[in-house]
Design a protein around this motif. Structure first.
Motif, PDB file in Angstrom:
ATOM      1  N   GLY A  94       0.824  -1.214   0.000  1.00  0.00           N
ATOM      2  CA  GLY A  94       0.000   0.000   0.000  1.00  0.00           C
ATOM      3  C   GLY A  94       0.848   1.248   0.000  1.00  0.00           C
ATOM      4  O   GLY A  94       0.889   1.996   0.976  1.00  0.00           O
ATOM      5  N   SER A  97       0.649   7.506  -0.960  1.00  0.00           N
ATOM      6  CA  SER A  97       1.398   8.731  -1.247  1.00  0.00           C
ATOM      7  C   SER A  97       2.905   8.478  -1.278  1.00  0.00           C
ATOM      8  O   SER A  97       3.667   9.270  -1.821  1.00  0.00           O
ATOM      9  CB  SER A  97       1.118   9.770  -0.162  1.00  0.00           C
ATOM     10  OG  SER A  97       1.709   9.352   1.059  1.00  0.00           O
ATOM     11  N   GLU A 115       1.918  -1.220  -4.737  1.00  0.00           N
ATOM     12  CA  GLU A 115       0.664  -0.458  -4.810  1.00  0.00           C
ATOM     13  C   GLU A 115      -0.136  -0.985  -5.994  1.00  0.00           C
ATOM     14  O   GLU A 115       0.424  -1.310  -7.027  1.00  0.00           O
ATOM     15  CB  GLU A 115       0.991   1.042  -4.976  1.00  0.00           C
ATOM     16  CG  GLU A 115      -0.168   1.958  -5.286  1.00  0.00           C
ATOM     17  CD  GLU A 115      -1.291   1.933  -4.248  1.00  0.00           C
ATOM     18  OE1 GLU A 115      -1.027   2.161  -3.054  1.00  0.00           O
ATOM     19  OE2 GLU A 115      -2.431   1.676  -4.640  1.00  0.00           O
ATOM     20  N   ASP A 142      -0.977  -6.590  -7.077  1.00  0.00           N
ATOM     21  CA  ASP A 142      -1.793  -6.920  -5.914  1.00  0.00           C
ATOM     22  C   ASP A 142      -0.831  -7.374  -4.818  1.00  0.00           C
ATOM     23  O   ASP A 142      -0.281  -8.467  -4.867  1.00  0.00           O
ATOM     24  CB  ASP A 142      -2.774  -8.041  -6.290  1.00  0.00           C
ATOM     25  CG  ASP A 142      -3.466  -8.629  -5.072  1.00  0.00           C
ATOM     26  OD1 ASP A 142      -3.287  -8.095  -3.954  1.00  0.00           O
ATOM     27  OD2 ASP A 142      -4.194  -9.622  -5.243  1.00  0.00           O
ATOM     28  N   GLY A 143      -0.642  -6.499  -3.842  1.00  0.00           N
ATOM     29  CA  GLY A 143       0.343  -6.754  -2.786  1.00  0.00           C
ATOM     30  C   GLY A 143      -0.036  -7.855  -1.825  1.00  0.00           C
ATOM     31  O   GLY A 143       0.780  -8.244  -0.982  1.00  0.00           O
ATOM     32  N   ILE A 215      -7.403  -4.483  -1.043  1.00  0.00           N
ATOM     33  CA  ILE A 215      -8.217  -5.162  -2.051  1.00  0.00           C
ATOM     34  C   ILE A 215      -7.353  -6.074  -2.896  1.00  0.00           C
ATOM     35  O   ILE A 215      -6.399  -5.628  -3.551  1.00  0.00           O
ATOM     36  CB  ILE A 215      -8.948  -4.127  -2.939  1.00  0.00           C
ATOM     37  CG1 ILE A 215      -9.916  -3.320  -2.061  1.00  0.00           C
ATOM     38  CG2 ILE A 215      -9.696  -4.817  -4.080  1.00  0.00           C
ATOM     39  CD1 ILE A 215     -10.503  -2.115  -2.748  1.00  0.00           C
TER      40      ILE A 215
HETATM   41  N1  SAH Z   1       1.169   3.961   3.126  1.00  0.00           N
HETATM   42  C1  SAH Z   1       0.420   4.994   2.441  1.00  0.00           C
HETATM   43  C2  SAH Z   1      -1.043   5.024   2.788  1.00  0.00           C
HETATM   44  C3  SAH Z   1      -1.743   3.902   2.193  1.00  0.00           C
HETATM   45  S1  SAH Z   1      -3.479   4.016   1.938  1.00  0.00           S
HETATM   46  C4  SAH Z   1       1.009   6.358   2.656  1.00  0.00           C
HETATM   47  O1  SAH Z   1       1.960   6.509   3.411  1.00  0.00           O
HETATM   48  O2  SAH Z   1       0.498   7.294   2.020  1.00  0.00           O
HETATM   49  C5  SAH Z   1      -3.633   2.334   1.417  1.00  0.00           C
HETATM   50  C6  SAH Z   1      -3.098   2.039   0.053  1.00  0.00           C
HETATM   51  O3  SAH Z   1      -3.168   0.646  -0.167  1.00  0.00           O
HETATM   52  C7  SAH Z   1      -3.909   2.689  -1.072  1.00  0.00           C
HETATM   53  O4  SAH Z   1      -3.064   3.449  -1.865  1.00  0.00           O
HETATM   54  C8  SAH Z   1      -4.470   1.494  -1.836  1.00  0.00           C
HETATM   55  O5  SAH Z   1      -4.578   1.716  -3.229  1.00  0.00           O
HETATM   56  C9  SAH Z   1      -3.443   0.429  -1.527  1.00  0.00           C
HETATM   57  N2  SAH Z   1      -3.885  -0.949  -1.686  1.00  0.00           N
HETATM   58  C10 SAH Z   1      -5.081  -1.499  -1.379  1.00  0.00           C
HETATM   59  N3  SAH Z   1      -5.093  -2.809  -1.684  1.00  0.00           N
HETATM   60  C11 SAH Z   1      -3.843  -3.101  -2.176  1.00  0.00           C
HETATM   61  C12 SAH Z   1      -3.225  -4.301  -2.660  1.00  0.00           C
HETATM   62  N4  SAH Z   1      -3.838  -5.473  -2.702  1.00  0.00           N
HETATM   63  N5  SAH Z   1      -1.957  -4.205  -3.081  1.00  0.00           N
HETATM   64  C13 SAH Z   1      -1.282  -3.034  -3.067  1.00  0.00           C
HETATM   65  N6  SAH Z   1      -1.806  -1.890  -2.631  1.00  0.00           N
HETATM   66  C14 SAH Z   1      -3.089  -1.918  -2.181  1.00  0.00           C
END
Ligand code: SAH
Length: 222
Positions: A94, A97, A115, A142-143, A215
């Motif tokens: 995730g 930003s 991401e 997909d993480g 997700i």
């Molecule tokens: N760590 C970030 C905040 C993350 S918000 C920061 O410092 O700004 C959560 C993030 O997880 C979102 O950008 C969303 O798109 C991502 N995300 C959701 N499911 C994911 C998945 N399966 N794999 C990768 N990223 C995912």
């Protein structure tokens, strides 16, 4: 005048120091490496221009694509709980930003961040380049599958909420290793800490949090 790593005058240096002194230290953030990292990373560059003046306030902020950047205290808490010393290889799921990844990169040796939204990843990657974070590697994916080719990781940080701990992440956690992940339903979660040591995994709770959804195949199905 004091310049940041970008060579620009940093008009937010004082706001940042105040954030550390008033939001982090009184709540028990006492790891010097974490406090220094939070004092260095220019959080205002990771949010929208229009929200720049709120970047060091004590709350989360919206970023693009309906996602959020966590409150500074939560970023500091999760980082502190990883117990990083400097030599570690860290996986973040995730990127958003990119702020949390930058905080990790200030302390750890290498940061791998995944991401699923390409617009967010493109913006974050640009910022990493501009700020000179050469130890951050990004991947659009997909993480919930982790990053198998780079495993094992000394630390794994998931910054989106999952109904369960994705099995691939547990498999990619090193020994010793520590993982922090918010687990629960879509409205509230428990921040869970998984510690792997001598072949044994233990979990503990770090309290209640609220994150956007993870997700993917091993998280919330879209
Ligand atoms: N760590 C970030 C905040 C993350 S918000 C920061 O410092 O700004 C959560 C993030 O997880 C979102 O950008 C969303 O798109 C991502 N995300 C959701 N499911 C994911 C998945 N399966 N794999 C990768 N990223 C995912």
């Amino acid at each position: 005048m004091w310049k940041n790593c970008n060579g620009q005058p940093d008009e937010f240096r004082i706001s940042r120091a105040r954030m550390v002194e008033t939001q982090l230290v009184p709540r028990g953030i006492n790891d010097r490496l974490v406090l220094e990292a939070m004092n260095r990373v220019p959080r205002h560059l990771f949010v929208d221009e229009a929200l720049k003046n709120q970047a060091y306030s004590d709350h989360p902020l919206p970023i693009a694509e309906g996602q959020t950047i966590s409150q500074p205290y939560i970023v500091a808490l999760m980082t502190q709980e990883l117990g990083l010393k400097g030599h570690e290889k860290v996986l973040e799921i995730g990127t958003g930003s990119g702020y949390q990844a930058a905080v990790l990169a200030e302390i750890a040796d290498r940061v791998y961040t995944v991401e699923r939204k390409s617009a967010l990843l493109a913006r974050a990657r640009k910022l990493f380049d501009r700020l000179g974070y050469k130890n951050i590697v990004v991947k659009l994916d997909d993480g919930t599958w982790g990053w198998p080719s780079e495993a094992p990781f000394d630390a794994i940080l998931v910054t989106a909420a999952s109904p369960v701990i994705p099995a691939p992440l547990t498999e990619q956690l090193g020994d010793p290793g520590v993982m922090i992940i918010p687990v629960g339903d879509e409205f509230s979660q428990t921040l869970v800490k998984v510690t792997n040591k001598d072949g044994r995994m233990e979990t503990s709770s770090l309290g209640g949090v609220r994150f956007v959804k993870l997700i993917g195949e091993h998280g919330w199905k879209n």
